[in-house]
Design a protein around this motif. Structure first.
Motif, PDB file in Angstrom:
ATOM      1  N   HIS A   1       0.826  -1.208   0.000  1.00 17.64           N
ATOM      2  CA  HIS A   1       0.000   0.000   0.000  1.00 17.64           C
ATOM      3  C   HIS A   1       0.861   1.260   0.000  1.00 17.64           C
ATOM      4  CE1 HIS A   1      -4.099  -1.513   0.220  1.00 17.64           C
ATOM      5  NE2 HIS A   1      -3.588  -2.534   0.894  1.00 17.64           N
ATOM      6  N   ALA A   2       1.967   1.249   0.720  1.00 19.32           N
ATOM      7  CA  ALA A   2       2.858   2.407   0.733  1.00 19.32           C
ATOM      8  C   ALA A   2       3.430   2.661  -0.659  1.00 19.32           C
ATOM      9  CB  ALA A   2       3.981   2.194   1.740  1.00 19.32           C
ATOM     10  N   LEU A   3       3.931   1.622  -1.293  1.00 18.82           N
ATOM     11  CA  LEU A   3       4.520   1.762  -2.627  1.00 18.82           C
ATOM     12  C   LEU A   3       3.467   2.157  -3.649  1.00 18.82           C
ATOM     13  CD1 LEU A   3       6.888  -1.311  -2.479  1.00 18.82           C
ATOM     14  CD2 LEU A   3       7.575   1.101  -2.469  1.00 18.82           C
ATOM     15  N   LYS A   4       2.287   1.563  -3.545  1.00 19.57           N
ATOM     16  CA  LYS A   4       1.203   1.860  -4.481  1.00 19.57           C
ATOM     17  C   LYS A   4       0.785   3.324  -4.403  1.00 19.57           C
ATOM     18  CE  LYS A   4      -3.567   0.585  -5.376  1.00 19.57           C
ATOM     19  NZ  LYS A   4      -4.686  -0.211  -4.931  1.00 19.57           N
ATOM     20  N   ASN A   5       0.895   3.904  -3.220  1.00 16.54           N
ATOM     21  CA  ASN A   5       0.473   5.285  -3.026  1.00 16.54           C
ATOM     22  C   ASN A   5       1.620   6.284  -3.114  1.00 16.54           C
ATOM     23  OD1 ASN A   5      -2.503   5.318  -2.492  1.00 16.54           O
ATOM     24  ND2 ASN A   5      -1.846   3.657  -1.155  1.00 16.54           N
ATOM     25  N   GLY A   6       2.726   5.858  -3.698  1.00  9.23           N
ATOM     26  CA  GLY A   6       3.789   6.790  -4.030  1.00  9.23           C
ATOM     27  C   GLY A   6       4.837   7.046  -2.967  1.00  9.23           C
ATOM     28  N   VAL A   7       4.846   6.290  -1.888  1.00  9.09           N
ATOM     29  CA  VAL A   7       5.908   6.466  -0.894  1.00  9.09           C
ATOM     30  C   VAL A   7       7.202   5.982  -1.546  1.00  9.09           C
ATOM     31  CG1 VAL A   7       6.760   5.810   1.382  1.00  9.09           C
ATOM     32  CG2 VAL A   7       4.309   6.161   1.023  1.00  9.09           C
ATOM     33  N   PRO A   8       8.243   6.811  -1.544  1.00  9.88           N
ATOM     34  CA  PRO A   8       9.497   6.419  -2.203  1.00  9.88           C
ATOM     35  C   PRO A   8      10.079   5.130  -1.613  1.00  9.88           C
ATOM     36  CG  PRO A   8       9.518   8.753  -1.661  1.00  9.88           C
ATOM     37  CD  PRO A   8       8.324   8.159  -0.985  1.00  9.88           C
ATOM     38  N   LEU A   9      10.658   4.338  -2.482  1.00 13.62           N
ATOM     39  CA  LEU A   9      11.221   3.046  -2.094  1.00 13.62           C
ATOM     40  C   LEU A   9      12.195   3.160  -0.921  1.00 13.62           C
ATOM     41  CD1 LEU A   9      10.989   0.083  -3.086  1.00 13.62           C
ATOM     42  CD2 LEU A   9      13.082   0.501  -4.351  1.00 13.62           C
ATOM     43  N   PRO A  10      13.123   4.157  -0.904  1.00 14.28           N
ATOM     44  CA  PRO A  10      14.049   4.252   0.236  1.00 14.28           C
ATOM     45  C   PRO A  10      13.334   4.467   1.576  1.00 14.28           C
ATOM     46  CG  PRO A  10      14.873   5.549  -1.592  1.00 14.28           C
ATOM     47  CD  PRO A  10      13.475   5.110  -1.954  1.00 14.28           C
ATOM     48  N   ARG A  11      12.227   5.183   1.569  1.00  9.68           N
ATOM     49  CA  ARG A  11      11.486   5.386   2.831  1.00  9.68           C
ATOM     50  C   ARG A  11      10.837   4.090   3.297  1.00  9.68           C
ATOM     51  NH1 ARG A  11       7.992  10.715   1.929  1.00  9.68           N
ATOM     52  NH2 ARG A  11       9.625  11.921   0.978  1.00  9.68           N
ATOM     53  N   VAL A  12      10.263   3.347   2.356  1.00  8.88           N
ATOM     54  CA  VAL A  12       9.662   2.058   2.722  1.00  8.88           C
ATOM     55  C   VAL A  12      10.747   1.130   3.233  1.00  8.88           C
ATOM     56  CG1 VAL A  12       8.359   0.056   1.874  1.00  8.88           C
ATOM     57  CG2 VAL A  12       7.774   2.347   1.073  1.00  8.88           C
ATOM     58  N   GLN A  13      11.900   1.147   2.580  1.00  4.57           N
ATOM     59  CA  GLN A  13      13.024   0.314   3.001  1.00  4.57           C
ATOM     60  C   GLN A  13      13.412   0.636   4.437  1.00  4.57           C
ATOM     61  OE1 GLN A  13      16.563   0.867   0.633  1.00  4.57           O
ATOM     62  NE2 GLN A  13      17.856  -0.178   2.098  1.00  4.57           N
ATOM     63  N   LYS A  14      13.521   1.915   4.748  1.00  6.39           N
ATOM     64  CA  LYS A  14      13.915   2.325   6.098  1.00  6.39           C
ATOM     65  C   LYS A  14      12.842   1.942   7.119  1.00  6.39           C
ATOM     66  CE  LYS A  14      15.492   6.258   8.776  1.00  6.39           C
ATOM     67  NZ  LYS A  14      15.869   7.658   8.769  1.00  6.39           N
ATOM     68  N   THR A  15      11.572   2.162   6.763  1.00  7.64           N
ATOM     69  CA  THR A  15      10.481   1.846   7.678  1.00  7.64           C
ATOM     70  C   THR A  15      10.440   0.357   8.004  1.00  7.64           C
ATOM     71  OG1 THR A  15       9.174   3.675   6.813  1.00  7.64           O
ATOM     72  CG2 THR A  15       7.976   1.972   8.007  1.00  7.64           C
TER      73      THR A  15
ATOM     74  N   GLY B   1      12.969  -1.632   7.830  1.00  5.69           N
ATOM     75  CA  GLY B   1      14.236  -2.072   8.407  1.00  5.69           C
ATOM     76  C   GLY B   1      15.051  -2.966   7.503  1.00  5.69           C
ATOM     77  N   HIS B   2      14.830  -2.854   6.193  1.00  5.03           N
ATOM     78  CA  HIS B   2      15.616  -3.649   5.248  1.00  5.03           C
ATOM     79  C   HIS B   2      16.999  -3.034   5.074  1.00  5.03           C
ATOM     80  CE1 HIS B   2      11.630  -5.095   3.247  1.00  5.03           C
ATOM     81  NE2 HIS B   2      11.911  -5.786   4.318  1.00  5.03           N
ATOM     82  N   ARG B   3      18.015  -3.888   5.044  1.00  2.50           N
ATOM     83  CA  ARG B   3      19.368  -3.391   4.813  1.00  2.50           C
ATOM     84  C   ARG B   3      19.607  -3.085   3.342  1.00  2.50           C
ATOM     85  NH1 ARG B   3      23.017  -7.564   7.991  1.00  2.50           N
ATOM     86  NH2 ARG B   3      21.375  -7.998   9.473  1.00  2.50           N
ATOM     87  N   SER B   4      18.918  -3.799   2.472  1.00  2.00           N
ATOM     88  CA  SER B   4      19.139  -3.582   1.042  1.00  2.00           C
ATOM     89  C   SER B   4      17.839  -3.184   0.363  1.00  2.00           C
ATOM     90  CB  SER B   4      19.694  -4.847   0.387  1.00  2.00           C
ATOM     91  OG  SER B   4      18.686  -5.829   0.317  1.00  2.00           O
ATOM     92  N   ALA B   5      17.985  -2.372  -0.677  1.00  7.00           N
ATOM     93  CA  ALA B   5      16.817  -1.988  -1.474  1.00  7.00           C
ATOM     94  C   ALA B   5      16.276  -3.197  -2.228  1.00  7.00           C
ATOM     95  CB  ALA B   5      17.186  -0.878  -2.456  1.00  7.00           C
ATOM     96  N   ALA B   6      17.145  -4.173  -2.501  1.00  9.78           N
ATOM     97  CA  ALA B   6      16.712  -5.374  -3.224  1.00  9.78           C
ATOM     98  C   ALA B   6      15.597  -6.092  -2.480  1.00  9.78           C
ATOM     99  CB  ALA B   6      17.894  -6.309  -3.451  1.00  9.78           C
TER     100      ALA B   6
END
Length: 110
Positions: free
Chosen positions: A23-37, A39-44
């Motif tokens: 839902h975050a990605l679908k609604n335009g939240v940037p990938l790096p912010r979702v990654q941080k939220t 707690g992923h170490r990698s964007a992959a």
């Protein structure tokens, strides 16, 4: 405990994380912010979640398909055609105090 209280027997906490990410990605939240939220170490790892997110235009496409299938699109098109047939009341007049505009190769207007 929360999942059991909600009555969702086949749901695990990880499903809720995925749902949040989609839902975050679908609604335009940037990938790096979702990654941080998350707690992923990698964007992959976060990109794996984005593969489950529908494209942003998917909702618009689905709405158009639904309108077509229910006849709403036809009714809307008919309403537009009827509106375009409406003519303004009386002739359109140029105010007498408007300046005269000279156009090249044609008559003066105004």
């Amino acid at each position: 405990k929360a999942v059991r209280r909600l009555g969702w027997p086949h749901t695990v906490v990880h499903d809720l994380r995925r749902t949040f990410a989609v839902h975050a990605l679908k609604n335009g939240v940037p990938l790096p912010r979702v990654q941080k939220t998350l707690g992923h170490r990698s964007a992959a790892m976060t990109i794996r979640y984005s593969q489950h997110a529908p494209e942003p235009h998917a909702d618009d496409d689905a709405a158009k398909i639904e309108a077509s299938m229910t006849g709403a699109a036809d009714r809307e098109a008919q309403a537009v055609r009827e509106l375009l047939k409406i003519e303004p009341q009386g002739p359109t007049r140029v105010p007498t105090n408007s300046p005269t505009v000279h156009l090249r190769g044609s008559e003066s207007v105004g």
